[in-house]
Design a protein around this motif. Structure first.
Motif, PDB file in Angstrom:
ATOM      1  N   SER A 470     -19.823 -21.839  -9.975  1.00 50.07           N
ATOM      2  CA  SER A 470     -19.060 -21.264 -11.083  1.00 50.07           C
ATOM      3  C   SER A 470     -19.236 -19.747 -11.114  1.00 50.07           C
ATOM      4  N   SER A 471     -18.392 -19.083 -11.890  1.00 49.20           N
ATOM      5  CA  SER A 471     -18.483 -17.618 -12.000  1.00 49.20           C
ATOM      6  C   SER A 471     -19.785 -17.185 -12.675  1.00 49.20           C
ATOM      7  N   ASP A 472     -20.457 -18.140 -13.361  1.00 44.34           N
ATOM      8  CA  ASP A 472     -21.765 -17.845 -13.966  1.00 44.34           C
ATOM      9  C   ASP A 472     -22.921 -18.198 -13.036  1.00 44.34           C
ATOM     10  N   GLY A 473     -22.602 -18.692 -11.836  1.00 47.53           N
ATOM     11  CA  GLY A 473     -23.645 -18.985 -10.857  1.00 47.53           C
ATOM     12  C   GLY A 473     -24.190 -20.397 -10.890  1.00 47.53           C
ATOM     13  N   PHE A 474     -23.566 -21.329 -11.657  1.00 49.74           N
ATOM     14  CA  PHE A 474     -24.037 -22.709 -11.717  1.00 49.74           C
ATOM     15  C   PHE A 474     -23.374 -23.546 -10.610  1.00 49.74           C
ATOM     16  N   PRO A 506      -7.284 -42.041 -12.538  1.00 54.83           N
ATOM     17  CA  PRO A 506      -8.161 -41.953 -11.370  1.00 54.83           C
ATOM     18  C   PRO A 506      -8.509 -40.503 -11.045  1.00 54.83           C
ATOM     19  N   GLY A 507      -9.752 -40.291 -10.660  1.00 59.37           N
ATOM     20  CA  GLY A 507     -10.174 -38.947 -10.289  1.00 59.37           C
ATOM     21  C   GLY A 507     -11.632 -38.927  -9.875  1.00 59.37           C
ATOM     22  N   SER A 508     -12.083 -37.771  -9.424  1.00 62.39           N
ATOM     23  CA  SER A 508     -13.464 -37.604  -8.972  1.00 62.39           C
ATOM     24  C   SER A 508     -14.370 -37.259 -10.143  1.00 62.39           C
ATOM     25  N   HIS A 509     -15.653 -37.622 -10.013  1.00 64.72           N
ATOM     26  CA  HIS A 509     -16.663 -37.174 -10.951  1.00 64.72           C
ATOM     27  C   HIS A 509     -17.053 -35.741 -10.574  1.00 64.72           C
ATOM     28  N   ALA A 510     -17.192 -34.888 -11.570  1.00 63.08           N
ATOM     29  CA  ALA A 510     -17.671 -33.519 -11.351  1.00 63.08           C
ATOM     30  C   ALA A 510     -18.901 -33.304 -12.220  1.00 63.08           C
ATOM     31  N   VAL A 511     -19.914 -32.664 -11.648  1.00 60.13           N
ATOM     32  CA  VAL A 511     -21.172 -32.456 -12.377  1.00 60.13           C
ATOM     33  C   VAL A 511     -21.616 -30.999 -12.227  1.00 60.13           C
ATOM     34  N   VAL A 512     -21.910 -30.371 -13.354  1.00 65.56           N
ATOM     35  CA  VAL A 512     -22.517 -29.037 -13.340  1.00 65.56           C
ATOM     36  C   VAL A 512     -24.027 -29.207 -13.341  1.00 65.56           C
ATOM     37  N   LEU A 513     -24.693 -28.705 -12.309  1.00 61.32           N
ATOM     38  CA  LEU A 513     -26.155 -28.787 -12.233  1.00 61.32           C
ATOM     39  C   LEU A 513     -26.728 -27.659 -13.089  1.00 61.32           C
ATOM     40  N   SER A 514     -27.263 -28.030 -14.252  1.00 64.36           N
ATOM     41  CA  SER A 514     -27.692 -27.015 -15.216  1.00 64.36           C
ATOM     42  C   SER A 514     -29.080 -26.457 -14.931  1.00 64.36           C
ATOM     43  N   GLY A 515     -29.907 -27.231 -14.222  1.00 66.94           N
ATOM     44  CA  GLY A 515     -31.277 -26.794 -13.984  1.00 66.94           C
ATOM     45  C   GLY A 515     -32.060 -26.643 -15.278  1.00 66.94           C
ATOM     46  N   GLY A 516     -31.651 -27.405 -16.314  1.00 68.43           N
ATOM     47  CA  GLY A 516     -32.338 -27.334 -17.599  1.00 68.43           C
ATOM     48  C   GLY A 516     -31.877 -26.196 -18.477  1.00 68.43           C
TER      49      GLY A 516
END
Length: 587
Positions: A470-474, A506-516
């Motif tokens: 992401s533009s915020d680096g996530f 129908p679609g893909s799962h998307a996950v943002v890895l927040s790192g807490g």
């Protein structure tokens, strides 16, 4: 446009210089119409690409990577038998013919030196790749015997020219036209002047060796946009056409310039000279004819390869989905019929209460319904006694009641199956290659939809998730198929990571890895856009995307791959933006 003889001849000169004394190292057949030869020269390891596909037939050097089938096709095995290790002697063509001959010095199974030729016939829908063993190795241009052809042509397909193993190789019939590049400009103008047609059409009808775009270019250079009839040209107009034809011939004689016409970022035409007839379009020059052909056909070929590879699987999944939908509809219809079971119970009670009034062997009986006071006619089975007829209606009533209870669960199962297969259908349509298709096949086998053959099925290394930043680096991960969706959501992601999925589609799962860390709204919006892009709703203007923390997502017992439940959640409305997805793609 189709590849014309002029561009093909210039391409042959280029290939002959680039591949001098090259040896064949490996041979592949990525699809049924394409062959790739990995070659070795003293300084490089070029790859020669030969395509006999009707809409994009060509022969050129390529830097593209191809996914090859696990089991080589029979034609590929034949090529390997006769050509592996062969040394390229010459790349030649014939005047005004769209055929390239690649002569290789090879060793046969007896250890003798032979000359085998690949004849790449690049003639639109008649394109083919013919393997020929030359009769006279000292003169490879001499007529030879056909080893085999990529597309065999028998007597039913053509009475004029057959391409079958063992037959003599002959050239295709040639139309009686003057060679645009072999006849003088004055001779062409004289021939064109006899036609009662616009000059461009007259050039197409009377000359050969170049495509229609070159004929139109010559007419445009002579007269601009004016519509001039060939037979009515003035002497001044003939002189202008003579000059234009001479210019085209000179450009070809000098080796030409590989040029493509680009409109809205998409190449629409190409030739060996700048095409001035396309006003307002961009003219892009290339360093070689191979680069020109690769650029022109790349996107079209990629889509066609995927369509070929996924065709059988797409048809299977489509049939499975249609069957699941029909099954659900049939069960709903049966459930509607079960809703009328109360009438059966009433019939049974009325018969039991009026056994004394029913004659044995009667086809029906009319009794008073004590529930509403109306008379009702009840059909009877003449083979049964009045008491047995009553018991028959009670049994049918119980059967319908049981069916009604079971059908509620079965309909829910059928709906879930149809929903699951709809997601698989979407995955097949958006699969990016053989590896993705192999994962989908493995998923269908694990669910019992496809047969599993232990001896034939090789384990595939699982593909990685689609990765974005992401533009915020996530980091943002997106699953490619149902199996990956499960792995991403249930194993890779952690509780505080944020999960996204398009709503009710129908679609893909998307996950943002927040790192807490707290996830900014900008990142959430970008992840929602990615979820919309990688869904069946990617063509919509406003798409609803649900999102929640991963800890709120779980899988029900017995649920199909990729099917999860989530609560609580929020919903965002976004517009799919493939350009944003490309910018965020992790390098």
């Amino acid at each position: 446009m189709a590849l014309d003889a002029a561009v093909l001849a210039l391409c042959a000169k280029e290939l002959s210089a680039a591949l001098a004394d090259a040896r064949i190292d490996k041979i592949f057949e990525p699809t049924r119409d394409e062959v790739v030869l990995n070659l070795r020269t003293r300084t490089d390891n070029p790859r020669l690409f030969l395509s006999a596909r009707s809409g994009s037939a060509r022969a050129c050097l390529t830097k593209e990577t191809f996914e090859n089938p696990q089991t080589p096709p029979s034609f590929c095995m034949l090529l390997r038998k006769h050509f592996t290790g062969g040394r390229l002697l010459d790349v030649r063509t014939l005047p005004d013919e769209r055929i390239l001959f690649f002569d290789f010095q090879c060793t046969n199974e007896m250890g003798d030196t032979v000359v085998n030729t690949m004849a790449a016939e690049l003639m639109g829908r008649y394109s083919n790749l013919v393997l020929v063993q030359t009769k006279n190795p000292a003169n490879p241009a001499a007529e030879g015997k056909i080893i085999d052809a990529l597309k065999r042509v028998d007597f039913e397909d053509s009475e004029v020219r057959q391409l079958l193993p063992g037959l003599a190789y002959t050239l295709p019939p040639q139309p009686q036209k003057a060679s645009f590049l072999g006849v003088s400009a004055a001779g062409i103008v004289a021939a064109v002047s006899q036609k009662e047609l616009p000059v461009a059409e007259a050039l197409i009808k009377t000359t050969g060796g170049v495509g229609p775009v070159v004929c139109r270019e010559a007419a445009y250079r002579a007269f601009g946009g004016r519509d001039v009839t060939a037979s009515r040209m003035t002497e001044q107009e003939k002189a202008a056409l003579l000059e234009a034809v001479a210019f085209v011939q000179a450009a070809y004689a000098d080796g030409g310039t590989p040029v493509a016409v680009v409109v809205d970022g998409r190449p629409v035409e190409f030739s060996f000279l700048p095409l001035t007839q396309y006003s307002g379009a961009d003219l892009v020059e290339y360093g070689s004819y191979s680069e020109l052909l690769e650029s022109y056909y790349a996107a079209k070929d990629k889509a066609e390869r995927l369509r070929q590879k996924s065709r059988d699987l797409a048809k299977t999944v489509h049939n499975l989905h249609e069957r699941a939908v029909r099954k659900a509809a049939a069960r709903r219809e049966e459930q509607a019929q079960s809703a009328a079971s109360e009438e059966l119970r009433v019939y049974g009670e009325l018969l039991s209460a009026n056994l004394w009034a029913i004659q044995r062997g009667a086809k029906n009986v009319t009794l008073t319904n004590y529930y509403d006071g109306k008379e009702v006619t009840i059909p009877l089975d003449v083979r049964l006694s009045p008491s047995a007829n009553a018991q028959k209606y009670f049994k049918e009533y119980k059967k319908k009641q049981t069916a009604a209870r079971m059908l509620t669960e079965l309909i829910a199962e059928s709906d879930a199956e149809a929903e699951y297969l709809a997601t698989v259908q979407y995955e097949v349509e958006t699969a990016e290659g053989e590896a993705a298709l192999a994962e989908i096949r493995a998923e269908l086998k694990s669910q019992g939809y496809l047969k599993y053959y232990k001896a034939k099925d090789k384990k595939q290394k699982p593909a990685d998730f689609l990765r974005y930043v992401s533009s915020d680096g996530f980091p943002i991960l997106v699953g490619r198929n149902n199996a990956q969706n499960d792995r991403l959501t249930l194993k890779t992601a952690r509780g505080r990571d944020v999960w996204f999925h398009v709503k009710n589609a129908p679609g893909s799962h998307a996950v943002v890895l927040s790192g807490g860390q707290p996830v900014p709204d900008t990142t959430k919006t970008e992840a929602a856009v990615l979820a919309a892009v990688h869904s069946s709703q990617n063509g919509g203007a406003k798409v609803q995307v649900d999102y929640t923390e991963v800890r709120n997502v779980w899988k029900a017992n017995g649920a199909k791959p990729g099917m999860v439940l989530y609560d609580p959640y929020e919903t965002a409305v976004v517009t799919p933006d493939p350009a944003l997805a490309e910018r965020l793609r992790a390098k």
